[in-house]
Design an enzyme around this catalytic site. Structure first.
Site, PDB file in Angstrom:
ATOM      1  N   PRO A 193      -2.246   2.460   0.650  1.00  0.00           N
ATOM      2  CA  PRO A 193      -3.649   2.590   0.243  1.00  0.00           C
ATOM      3  C   PRO A 193      -4.627   2.502   1.408  1.00  0.00           C
ATOM      4  O   PRO A 193      -4.600   1.535   2.151  1.00  0.00           O
ATOM      5  CB  PRO A 193      -3.830   1.394  -0.698  1.00  0.00           C
ATOM      6  CG  PRO A 193      -2.873   0.373  -0.180  1.00  0.00           C
ATOM      7  CD  PRO A 193      -1.694   1.140   0.349  1.00  0.00           C
ATOM      8  N   ASP A 213      -7.010   0.285  -1.289  1.00  0.00           N
ATOM      9  CA  ASP A 213      -7.045  -1.103  -0.843  1.00  0.00           C
ATOM     10  C   ASP A 213      -8.512  -1.525  -0.873  1.00  0.00           C
ATOM     11  O   ASP A 213      -9.329  -0.965  -0.159  1.00  0.00           O
ATOM     12  CB  ASP A 213      -6.478  -1.167   0.580  1.00  0.00           C
ATOM     13  CG  ASP A 213      -5.912  -2.521   0.897  1.00  0.00           C
ATOM     14  OD1 ASP A 213      -5.890  -3.383  -0.001  1.00  0.00           O
ATOM     15  OD2 ASP A 213      -5.495  -2.731   2.047  1.00  0.00           O
ATOM     16  N   TRP A 250      -3.255  -7.875   3.360  1.00  0.00           N
ATOM     17  CA  TRP A 250      -1.989  -7.168   3.576  1.00  0.00           C
ATOM     18  C   TRP A 250      -0.977  -7.535   2.491  1.00  0.00           C
ATOM     19  O   TRP A 250      -0.039  -6.786   2.238  1.00  0.00           O
ATOM     20  CB  TRP A 250      -1.415  -7.491   4.953  1.00  0.00           C
ATOM     21  CG  TRP A 250      -2.225  -6.910   6.056  1.00  0.00           C
ATOM     22  CD1 TRP A 250      -3.134  -7.557   6.844  1.00  0.00           C
ATOM     23  CD2 TRP A 250      -2.236  -5.545   6.501  1.00  0.00           C
ATOM     24  NE1 TRP A 250      -3.695  -6.691   7.741  1.00  0.00           N
ATOM     25  CE2 TRP A 250      -3.165  -5.456   7.555  1.00  0.00           C
ATOM     26  CE3 TRP A 250      -1.543  -4.399   6.097  1.00  0.00           C
ATOM     27  CZ2 TRP A 250      -3.422  -4.257   8.217  1.00  0.00           C
ATOM     28  CZ3 TRP A 250      -1.807  -3.220   6.757  1.00  0.00           C
ATOM     29  CH2 TRP A 250      -2.739  -3.152   7.805  1.00  0.00           C
ATOM     30  N   GLN A 284       1.271   0.575  11.584  1.00  0.00           N
ATOM     31  CA  GLN A 284       1.707  -0.060  10.345  1.00  0.00           C
ATOM     32  C   GLN A 284       3.078  -0.724  10.469  1.00  0.00           C
ATOM     33  O   GLN A 284       3.575  -1.322   9.515  1.00  0.00           O
ATOM     34  CB  GLN A 284       1.710   0.942   9.189  1.00  0.00           C
ATOM     35  CG  GLN A 284       0.349   1.516   8.878  1.00  0.00           C
ATOM     36  CD  GLN A 284      -0.665   0.461   8.480  1.00  0.00           C
ATOM     37  OE1 GLN A 284      -0.333  -0.552   7.882  1.00  0.00           O
ATOM     38  NE2 GLN A 284      -1.923   0.678   8.828  1.00  0.00           N
ATOM     39  N   TRP A 337       1.557  -2.463   6.947  1.00  0.00           N
ATOM     40  CA  TRP A 337       2.066  -2.203   5.602  1.00  0.00           C
ATOM     41  C   TRP A 337       3.587  -2.118   5.542  1.00  0.00           C
ATOM     42  O   TRP A 337       4.211  -2.649   4.616  1.00  0.00           O
ATOM     43  CB  TRP A 337       1.431  -0.913   5.085  1.00  0.00           C
ATOM     44  CG  TRP A 337       1.568  -0.697   3.623  1.00  0.00           C
ATOM     45  CD1 TRP A 337       1.240  -1.577   2.625  1.00  0.00           C
ATOM     46  CD2 TRP A 337       2.072   0.472   2.982  1.00  0.00           C
ATOM     47  NE1 TRP A 337       1.495  -1.018   1.403  1.00  0.00           N
ATOM     48  CE2 TRP A 337       2.003   0.241   1.588  1.00  0.00           C
ATOM     49  CE3 TRP A 337       2.555   1.692   3.446  1.00  0.00           C
ATOM     50  CZ2 TRP A 337       2.412   1.196   0.665  1.00  0.00           C
ATOM     51  CZ3 TRP A 337       2.954   2.650   2.516  1.00  0.00           C
ATOM     52  CH2 TRP A 337       2.886   2.394   1.148  1.00  0.00           C
ATOM     53  N   LYS A 372      -9.209   7.221  23.085  1.00  0.00           N
ATOM     54  CA  LYS A 372      -9.196   6.656  21.741  1.00  0.00           C
ATOM     55  C   LYS A 372     -10.521   6.999  21.063  1.00  0.00           C
ATOM     56  O   LYS A 372     -11.559   6.997  21.707  1.00  0.00           O
ATOM     57  CB  LYS A 372      -9.070   5.139  21.896  1.00  0.00           C
ATOM     58  CG  LYS A 372      -8.416   4.464  20.727  1.00  0.00           C
ATOM     59  CD  LYS A 372      -8.166   3.004  21.059  1.00  0.00           C
ATOM     60  CE  LYS A 372      -8.258   2.195  19.779  1.00  0.00           C
ATOM     61  NZ  LYS A 372      -8.208   0.765  20.000  1.00  0.00           N
ATOM     62  N   LYS A 393     -16.337   4.200  17.636  1.00  0.00           N
ATOM     63  CA  LYS A 393     -17.755   4.334  17.329  1.00  0.00           C
ATOM     64  C   LYS A 393     -18.586   4.260  18.602  1.00  0.00           C
ATOM     65  O   LYS A 393     -19.560   4.980  18.755  1.00  0.00           O
ATOM     66  CB  LYS A 393     -18.185   3.225  16.359  1.00  0.00           C
ATOM     67  CG  LYS A 393     -17.943   3.622  14.920  1.00  0.00           C
ATOM     68  CD  LYS A 393     -18.547   2.625  13.956  1.00  0.00           C
ATOM     69  CE  LYS A 393     -18.151   3.003  12.533  1.00  0.00           C
ATOM     70  NZ  LYS A 393     -18.078   1.832  11.670  1.00  0.00           N
TER      71      LYS A 393
END
Ligand SMILES: [Zn+2]
Ligand SMILES: [Zn+2]
Length: 1014
Positions: A60, A99, A543, A574, A578, A613, A616
């Protein structure tokens, strides 16, 4: 207008005149899918008629930000797999999931509300409003994700989405905790946890691993005086001066040698092997090793804790036999710093265990903001990391400072708020997953990961096997369902809403939900003493929410059917996220050494065009919805799958979209156009004019067989590469087939067959259509998982237009299987040889400055005997491609006999293959060459004026050619009329003779005027 009608009414004629405009195509297809409920029909079809079920559970996305291209990369892979497996006949419950809780969402809301910290949040905003705002934020971002999926063409079922914040999900998530509780694997404990002072909560080990960055810290060397000795000191190093406040012991390595070094009047103790380097680093001169002792010999030595006056509590602790003494420990690193480590059990994991083992009390005087409490005396109220400079000043005043500099090193920051983490001993709840670690690792080893590097990364992370701190001191999360009796201390885990309601001492409010603050208002009755029970104030690590989805998102029956899932794909970070929590929770739940997934693909990050990378602060984040307003979804999908291996980081450069990916999809589109224009003209019917029909009528030629063989090869290559998740190679197999064999090779080889409209050669044309039909239709199916929009468009406009008995959508089709009968490796090799020689004839032409359009008399091929056999079988084709009248063969290359001979024959060679090209042209060859040059100009003009290739013109006029050229051209006017599809071609001396619109062309330094009449 209804799209179905549009697709029907919009006959090929209309769209065939258009260039490939992906944005238009995609909009039409999106509407088509919606009106015809294609996604729903596909799911319906496979749920009732399938070759098996492949479980799936959605990883999610957290609804706290906009979907960016990094997310898109994963979603495209998920969708690729889904469409492909569905076409193979499998049913996949490709259902969305979101999520919704946890720190990421809380921080996003804090930002929106302008809240500085948790204290502000609880006091100024209040938990009720905060929870409402969290839900609003979740819904706001959900809208963006929903839109992104629609734009990307992700065929996920959003109606069946799971939401981790819903009561029914939380209740099922609690079942994991219940299982852990029963097995004694869930419990509370003081433990060193990574703690974010901003978020005011602890983080799991996995979360710590997500946020390492290069930061600056003090590099401090200081002395600690040996008690009852003359001027003797331990030399110690740290990058966290504040931990001196909680210092309780020193550790040395028992087996190492320690030196007592004379420095002026003082003696410094440090590990022997480091003395020279350290003295140099500290710029100490005139030192001398006075004595060497073993680490073991230093055990029990007491030192003077320097802040006894400042920190009263330390005076009390100092009474303990072991506090402020030296202990020996194997973990002490003697290859760095001084080999003497100071231990602060309240601030370090190793330190904590040293104290635990020796029954030394753990001293951790910190509040929720990681500020020192009153127990820290003069340091009270200071934020831990802000005390660094105070500690350094104090040491300086006491003459204990040796050196302080700044060091740059990797240090974990909070993965959400980017604050430096501190390690603190806190009371938390843990899943003691370390106790079942062998089962976890065993389960993970059975999974297929496709690529070695993420697999190793994952397994080595799992082998660390640390306990999982699952409690969080936050608000917006699934509550920890542990209630404690205020009277007798009895603890109970209550994992059902109904049971909570039944046992509550008062009626719960109507708006009750399984969240703070409501859940904390329930007071239960103790099962043991009848006293009042209150909930432990923690919420769960977010998590844990997502890791619980295999059980929490399904019913028991579905869980049986879909778990272990078949294939999951998520970004490589992940491994600590996850993939890890899914595994841990599944092993906890089932007590089996089984992962909840059989295959797990970890994909690489998406970087910007320059390989940086996306962030913002750099302003280089590409969000999906903005990107797809301007760029084609198919191109983005193809690009991300095709550019590099899924496991590699990908530099995403929008400029590249319009290059090769556009060329590939544009070629696929134009091939269909070309096919359709011709096939419709000849009333090709794919149900009648099948390959079987062609075979039975003996009209299938080697060139058709060759393409069909190449097609089988591409089908198997693409399928194999999809199986191994080498999506880039699967895409490359398709790219190669479309661009080379089909577009650049087959079509030129059959173009002349198609050009005629002679009824006698109709069967030949129908055979070409049958071959192209088979090839293009298969290509559309193969491309569909990669670029579903253009495939649906071509499927509707070409496949279904010619055969309306086909399924309603390309997605309802079956995945192609290679037909071994059509595979002919020998023929492919023969064609490779043919193409090699044709290419040689082109280079000979180039050397002689003879255009390919100009026919030549003869070419002689010099190849070994068995090569000649290949050639004779394909001679017709060769003559056509080389554009010569005849071909001869030689076994070996003889040197030319005369100068004239040498001038006449141009040679091109590659290895033992040579081509001799006859460069002499008589008037017939010259005339035909002129005709072809002019025909090309007429073709260009036809196209420019908007004629379809199949339209027949009334007449073509050519004016003001010189007499010689006219004479050469004269005998070929009839042939030219056929070539340009005109009733006649007429030569005119002067433009004024015919009233038409003339167009001027330059033609070999001359000028020619061309006109067409309908
Ligand atoms: Zn934080
Ligand atoms: Zn009790």
């Amino acid at each position: 207008m209804k799209v179905a009608a549009k697709f029907k009414a919009d006959t090929s004629k209309r769209w065939l005149t258009l260039d490939y405009r992906p944005l238009d195509v995609e909009q039409q297809v999106r509407e088509f899918w919606q009106t015809h409920k294609v996604r729903e029909k596909l799911e319906q079809l496979r749920s009732t008629r399938n070759n098996g079920v492949l479980g799936y559970v959605e990883g999610p996305p957290t609804l706290n930000g906009l979907p960016h291209v990094g997310h898109a990369r994963g979603r495209v892979m998920k969708d690729l797999r889904y469409r492909w497996k569905s076409m193979q006949g499998f049913y996949v419950p490709f259902w969305a999931g979101w999520d919704c809780q946890g720190l990421p969402v809380e921080l996003e809301v804090e930002r929106e509300l302008g809240v500085k910290n948790k204290k502000d949040l609880v006091e100024k905003v209040g938990e009720e409003r905060f929870v409402a705002e969290c839900k609003k934020t979740v819904m706001k971002y959900h809208k963006e994700w929903f839109e992104a999926d629609a734009k990307l063409g992700v065929f996920m079922n959003h109606d069946k989405a799971y939401w981790t914040y819903r009561d029914e999900y939380i209740e099922r998530e609690w079942q994991y905790l219940k299982r852990a509780w029963e097995q004694g694997l869930l419990g509370e404990g003081y433990y060193i946890v990574a703690y974010c002072p901003h978020c005011q909560t602890s983080l799991s080990n996995a979360e710590v691993g997500l946020g390492y960055e290069e930061v600056e810290d003090p590099s401090l060397y200081f002395k600690l005086k040996v008690k009852n000795a003359q001027n003797e000191y331990f030399l110690v190093w740290t990058t966290m001066p504040f931990t001196l406040v909680t210092d309780l012991m020193l550790a040395v390595h028992p087996e190492a040698e320690y030196a007592k070094v004379k420095v002026g009047e003082e003696t410094w103790i440090m590990v022997k092997q480091r003395v020279e380097l350290l003295m140099e680093e500290l710029k100490v001169t005139g030192w001398k090793v006075a004595e060497v002792v073993s680490g073991k010999a230093l055990e029990g030595v007491k030192y003077e804790y320097p802040f006894l006056e400042a920190v009263l509590k330390q005076r009390e602790l100092d009474q303990h036999r072991l506090v402020h003494t030296v202990v020996t420990e194997d973990f002490v690193d003697v290859t760095a710093a001084t080999g003497v480590v100071h231990l602060a059990p309240g601030n370090g994991e190793d330190d904590f265990w040293v104290a635990k083992r020796r029954n030394v009390p753990v001293y951790a005087p910190f509040d929720d903001e990681a500020k020192f409490t009153a127990d820290a005396g003069e340091f009270a109220g200071l934020f831990a990391r802000d005390s660094d400079s105070v500690v350094v000043d104090l040491l300086r005043k006491k003459g204990l400072l040796v050196s302080v500099k700044t060091v740059s090193h990797e240090y974990p920051l909070c993965w959400r708020s980017h604050h430096k983490l501190v390690w603190l001993a806190r009371r938390e709840y843990f899943l003691w997953t370390d106790k079942m670690n062998s089962r976890v690792v065993e389960a993970a080893e059975k999974v297929r990961y496709f690529f070695e590097s993420p697999k190793n990364r994952f397994l080595s992370f799992l082998r660390e096997g640390k306990p999982w701190c699952v409690s969080r001191e936050r608000v917006w999360g699934a509550p920890l369902p542990v209630w404690v009796c205020q009277n007798c201390g009895n603890k109970e885990l209550v994992a059902s809403k109904k049971e909570l309601m039944d046992r509550a001492d008062s009626e719960p409010p109507a708006d009750f939900e399984l969240h703070k603050p409501w859940v904390d208002r329930l007071v239960l009755k103790c099962g043991k003493c009848g006293g009042l029970m209150k909930r432990e104030p923690f919420v769960l690590d977010t998590w844990h929410n997502s890791g619980a989805c295999p059980y929490a998102r399904f019913s028991d029956k579905e869980f049986e059917k879909y778990v272990p899932t078949d294939f999951l794909v998520e970004a490589v970070d992940q491994t600590r996220g996850w993939a890890n929590t899914l595994l841990l929770e599944h092993v906890l739940l089932t007590e089996k050494s089984e992962a909840p997934y059989r295959n797990y693909l970890f994909y690489g990050f998406v970087l910007d065009a320059k390989g940086r990378k996306m962030s913002k602060s750099l302003g280089n984040v590409l969000d999906v919805n903005t990107l797809l307003q301007h760029y084609s979804s198919d191109l983005c999908r193809f690009y991300t799958l095709w550019k590099c291996s899924p496991v590699d980081s990908m530099n995403f450069d929008v400029k590249e979209l319009t290059k090769r990916p556009f060329q590939v999809l544009g070629t696929l589109y134009h091939l269909h156009r070309f096919f359709m224009q011709n096939a419709e003209y000849d009333h090709f019917d794919p149900r009648l004019h099948t390959l079987k029909w062609a075979e039975e009528n003996g009209v299938l030629r080697p060139v058709d067989r060759w393409l069909l063989s190449k097609l089988q090869q591409a089908v198997s290559e693409c399928t194999v590469k999809l199986e191994t998740c080498e999506f880039n190679f699967a895409a490359e197999a398709l790219e190669t087939l479309v661009v080379d064999p089909v577009s650049l090779e087959y079509v030129p080889m059959v173009r002349r067959d198609l050009w005629s409209d002679d009824p006698e050669t109709l069967n030949r044309r129908l055979t070409v259509y049958a071959t192209l039909w088979q090839t293009l239709r298969t290509l559309v199916l193969l491309f569909n998982p990669f670029t579903p929009f253009v495939c649906e468009f071509l499927y509707q406009n070409v496949c279904r237009t010619l055969d309306n008995t086909l399924p309603e959508s390309v997605n309802l089709e079956s995945w192609p299987v290679p037909d071994e009968v059509l595979r002919n490796v020998e023929l492919e090799q023969d064609f490779a040889m043919l193409q090699r020689v044709v290419a040689l004839s082109y280079s000979a032409r180039q050397a002689a400055q003879l255009k390919r359009r100009w026919p030549l008399q003869k070419v002689v091929v010099v190849v070994p005997k068995d090569g000649q056999r290949v050639f004779r079988g394909l001679e017709d084709l060769f003559v056509e491609l080389a554009n010569v009248k005849s071909v001869g063969y030689l076994d070996e290359l003889n040197p030319p006999h005369t100068e004239a001979e040498e001038k006449r024959w141009k040679v091109a060679s590659e290895g033992d293959v040579h081509v001799l090209l006859d460069t002499v042209r008589d008037s017939r060859l010259l005339g035909e060459g002129v005709m072809r040059d002019l025909a090309r100009r007429v073709q260009a003009l036809r196209k420019e004026l908007g004629f379809a290739p199949t339209d027949v013109l009334g007449a073509v006029f050519l004016a003001e050619l010189d007499e010689e050229t006219s004479g050469l051209l004269e005998p070929f006017l009839g042939e030219m009329a056929g070539l340009v599809r005109a009733g006649q071609v007429r030569l005119v001396r002067d433009r004024s003779e015919v009233k038409v619109e003339w167009r001027e062309f330059s033609f070999d330094d001359r000028r020619v005027y061309v006109a067409v009449a309908q």
